[in-house]
Design a protein around this motif. Structure first.
Motif, short mmCIF file in Angstrom:
data_model
loop_
_atom_site.label_atom_id
_atom_site.label_comp_id
_atom_site.label_asym_id
_atom_site.label_seq_id
_atom_site.Cartn_x
_atom_site.Cartn_y
_atom_site.Cartn_z
N GLN A 283 57.74 18.99 7.78
CA GLN A 283 57.37 18.29 9.01
C GLN A 283 58.57 17.55 9.57
O GLN A 283 59.29 16.85 8.84
CB GLN A 283 56.23 17.32 8.73
N ASP A 284 58.78 17.74 10.86
CA ASP A 284 59.88 17.12 11.58
C ASP A 284 59.39 15.83 12.24
O ASP A 284 58.19 15.60 12.32
CB ASP A 284 60.33 18.13 12.66
N HIS A 285 60.30 14.99 12.68
CA HIS A 285 59.96 13.80 13.48
C HIS A 285 60.77 13.90 14.75
O HIS A 285 61.97 13.62 14.73
CB HIS A 285 60.34 12.51 12.73
N LYS A 286 60.13 14.30 15.84
CA LYS A 286 60.91 14.64 17.04
C LYS A 286 61.29 13.45 17.91
O LYS A 286 62.28 13.49 18.62
CB LYS A 286 60.12 15.65 17.88
N ARG A 287 60.48 12.37 17.86
CA ARG A 287 60.78 11.24 18.76
C ARG A 287 61.91 10.39 18.20
O ARG A 287 62.10 10.30 16.99
CB ARG A 287 59.54 10.37 18.96
N THR B 218 63.88 14.32 20.61
CA THR B 218 65.24 14.60 20.13
C THR B 218 65.24 15.97 19.45
O THR B 218 64.20 16.61 19.35
CB THR B 218 65.66 13.57 19.06
N GLY B 219 66.37 16.35 18.91
CA GLY B 219 66.43 17.56 18.10
C GLY B 219 65.71 17.39 16.77
O GLY B 219 65.45 18.36 16.06
N GLY B 220 65.35 16.16 16.41
CA GLY B 220 64.68 15.89 15.13
C GLY B 220 65.40 14.75 14.41
O GLY B 220 66.61 14.79 14.24
N LEU C 158 61.48 33.60 10.67
CA LEU C 158 60.53 33.35 11.75
C LEU C 158 59.96 31.97 11.48
O LEU C 158 59.48 31.69 10.38
CB LEU C 158 59.42 34.41 11.75
N TYR C 159 60.10 31.09 12.48
CA TYR C 159 59.72 29.70 12.34
C TYR C 159 58.45 29.49 13.14
O TYR C 159 58.47 29.62 14.36
CB TYR C 159 60.89 28.87 12.85
N GLY C 160 57.35 29.23 12.47
CA GLY C 160 56.09 28.93 13.16
C GLY C 160 55.96 27.43 13.34
O GLY C 160 55.92 26.70 12.36
N TYR D 159 57.11 29.96 18.46
CA TYR D 159 57.89 30.58 17.40
C TYR D 159 59.37 30.34 17.70
O TYR D 159 59.79 30.38 18.86
CB TYR D 159 57.65 32.10 17.34
N ASN D 160 60.14 30.10 16.65
CA ASN D 160 61.59 30.11 16.77
C ASN D 160 62.10 31.26 15.92
O ASN D 160 61.44 31.69 14.97
CB ASN D 160 62.20 28.79 16.31
N ALA D 161 63.30 31.71 16.24
CA ALA D 161 63.84 32.91 15.59
C ALA D 161 64.88 32.57 14.54
O ALA D 161 65.70 33.40 14.18
CB ALA D 161 64.44 33.83 16.66
N ARG D 162 64.83 31.33 14.03
CA ARG D 162 65.89 30.81 13.16
C ARG D 162 65.32 29.70 12.30
O ARG D 162 64.19 29.29 12.48
CB ARG D 162 67.00 30.26 14.04
N PHE D 163 66.15 29.19 11.38
CA PHE D 163 65.76 28.03 10.59
C PHE D 163 65.62 26.80 11.50
O PHE D 163 66.32 26.69 12.51
CB PHE D 163 66.87 27.69 9.58
N GLY D 164 64.79 25.84 11.10
CA GLY D 164 64.66 24.59 11.84
C GLY D 164 65.76 23.61 11.43
O GLY D 164 66.30 23.68 10.34
N ASP D 165 66.05 22.70 12.33
CA ASP D 165 67.02 21.65 12.05
C ASP D 165 66.35 20.34 12.44
O ASP D 165 66.07 20.17 13.62
CB ASP D 165 68.29 21.90 12.88
N PRO D 166 65.97 19.46 11.55
CA PRO D 166 66.42 19.28 10.17
C PRO D 166 65.49 19.84 9.08
O PRO D 166 65.68 19.48 7.91
CB PRO D 166 66.50 17.76 10.05
N GLU D 167 64.54 20.72 9.39
CA GLU D 167 63.64 21.22 8.34
C GLU D 167 64.40 21.91 7.21
O GLU D 167 64.05 21.81 6.03
CB GLU D 167 62.61 22.19 8.92
N THR D 168 65.44 22.66 7.58
CA THR D 168 66.24 23.38 6.58
C THR D 168 66.79 22.44 5.51
O THR D 168 66.90 22.81 4.33
CB THR D 168 67.43 24.08 7.28
N1 GLY Z 1 63.30 20.84 14.25
C1 GLY Z 1 62.89 21.61 15.36
C2 GLY Z 1 63.65 22.84 15.56
O1 GLY Z 1 64.54 23.19 14.81
O2 GLY Z 1 63.35 23.54 16.51
#
Ligand code: GLY
Ligand code: AMP
Length: 428
Positions: free
Chosen positions: A211-215, A225-227, A268-270, A284-293
């Motif tokens: 789980q990300d924290h976007k705000r 934000t980007g996370g 594949l990022y759901g 969907y994103n086509a890559r790893f998440g940042d900062p989830e990775t």
């Molecule tokens: N953390 C959100 C993203 O990578 O799209």
């Protein structure tokens, strides 16, 4: 084997670090990398990661046998296609697969065709039709620019006026061509959960949920934000929700094999919302998440080179994932002012002391070396990841490590993970 990673953020530091730990990794290049990757890999400057021909030339000249593409822009630009055509194994989907992230309309149509759970929507390039749909549906409602907008193209409008304004902004060109088409969507409610999967030849191997924290600010206040931080796994997810998300990811992976011209080979990022009616896809994103990775990969015990090569070569049956039985929490240290204007070039101290703590790893995002000193070079500067036997211990350790690091204007959220500890009711 020689490996090239494309990208320069905290995500790429975490990917490169996990690859570097494999005995199979001989020479590791990161283009362009950052102050963190410089410590164990060769940073390549002057290579445009979105230029397929240039990346191919570099890969061939340096006997690279695996290319890992971190960010979305090179994927959408077709860099994977160029490399694959030349016979170089590449981790990351081709341009067609990357359209799942590159166009929200393409993605929504894919979801609808394949019966994947998502919000009701309208996609249109006609401004009047967009305004009429908002009048019909009322607020709250969500307005999204169709194309890539660096995470800034989404407005969750609480009033119809706000939604109309967002539509007008889009068509006025606030997001360039990305806003020539808008997607207007039903507003869903519930906690968000990221489910990343390795996908190859129609099969999905789900990673642990995160789980990300976007705000930007504590209490989920302030601009997107980007996370600003993340954790994994996610304690508030029920077994039923987890099973449903895994089922959706498997269904989507199978659909990529059925519909696309070539195998989808990458992450594949759901992006899910856990609604009262079950998990639904936001994107969907086509890559790893940042900062989830930065919280998912440190828990992966399998050899990442083996996993990525199996994905890249279309051998999904050779993928096996084992996870450490630990919790991971990452806190982003940002520059003062982020996500708006911020200053760069502030000297950073204390990283070694933080890194020296057991179960702590500091990933660099926006850092650079200047005259032999490590300085800030971006909005998100560092990601401080800690692992622990319990969520609370991982969280406390992450903040203890954050306190050891100093730079002028250091800004971070102090409540990463707090809502999860307080339980599901804190989202109601
Ligand atoms: N953390 C959100 C993203 O990578 O799209
Ligand atoms: P996206 O770029 O699609 O991930 O959207 C960015 C953020 O906007 C998400 O992380 C959510 O917080 C929010 N969001 C997107 N779509 C919706 C929706 N349909 N309902 C409520 N919030 C949404």
């Amino acid at each position: 084997m020689n490996i090239l990673v494309l990208g320069s953020g905290g995500r790429e530091h975490a990917i490169a670090w996990a690859l570097y730990k494999s005995p199979k990794c001989e020479k590791l290049y990161v283009a362009s990398g950052n102050g963190g990757t410089a410590g164990f890999a060769e940073n390549v400057s002057g290579l445009n990661a979105e230029d397929g021909a240039a990346v191919l030339e570099f890969a061939q000249a340096h006997d690279v046998e695996l290319v890992v593409i971190g960010p979305e822009a090179p994927l959408v630009a077709g860099v994977a296609d160029v490399l694959r055509e030349a016979g170089i194994p590449v981790f990351g989907p081709d341009a067609q697969g990357a359209q799942l992230e590159g166009s929200k309309t393409f993605c929504k149509e894919f979801m609808m065709r394949n019966n994947l759970p998502t919000a009701e929507y309208l996609s249109t390039d006609d401004e009047a039709a967009a305004h009429a749909y908002i009048d019909e549906k009322g607020a709250p409602i969500v307005v999204k620019a169709d194309g890539l907008a660096a995470g800034k193209g989404v407005v969750v409008a609480q009033t119809a006026d706000e939604a109309h304004e967002a539509v007008a902004e889009c068509f006025k060109g606030a997001f360039g061509e990305a806003g020539n088409t808008v997607v207007i969507e039903e507003c869903l409610t519930g906690p968000e959960c990221s489910m990343l999967a390795f996908v190859s030849a129609g099969k999905a191997y789900c990673m642990a949920p995160s789980q990300d924290h976007k705000r930007a600010y504590d209490g989920d206040e302030g601009p997107n934000t980007g996370g600003m931080g993340a954790y994994s796994p996610v304690p508030i997810v029920t077994d039923d929700e987890l099973a449903r998300m895994e089922e959706v990811m498997a269904q989507a992976a199978a659909a990529t094999a059925k519909e696309f011209d070539h195998d989808y080979r990458g992450v594949l990022y759901g992006g899910f919302m856990l609604t009262p009616k079950g998990p639904k896809l936001l994107e969907y994103n086509a890559r790893f998440g940042d900062p989830e990775t930065q919280v998912v990969l440190p828990r992966l015990e399998s050899d990442l080179v083996d996993v990525m090569l199996a994905v890249a070569e279309g051998r999904p049956d050779d993928i096996s994932l084992t996870w450490a039985d630990k919790w991971a929490v990452t806190v982003v240290l940002a520059s003062q002012g982020y996500p708006k204007a911020y200053e760069k070039g502030k000297v950073i101290t204390g990283i070694d002391a933080a890194d020296a703590l057991d179960d702590v790893k500091v990933y660099h995002a926006g850092t650079a070396m200047r005259d032999g000193e490590l300085v800030t070079a971006g909005g998100r500067v560092l990601n401080v990841t800690a692992m622990g036997p319990t969520f609370q211990e991982a969280r406390e350790l992450a903040y203890k490590a954050c306190d050891l690091i100093q730079f002028e204007g250091k800004q971070n959220r102090t409540d990463i993970g707090l809502r999860a500890i307080n339980g599901r009711s804190s989202w109601e």
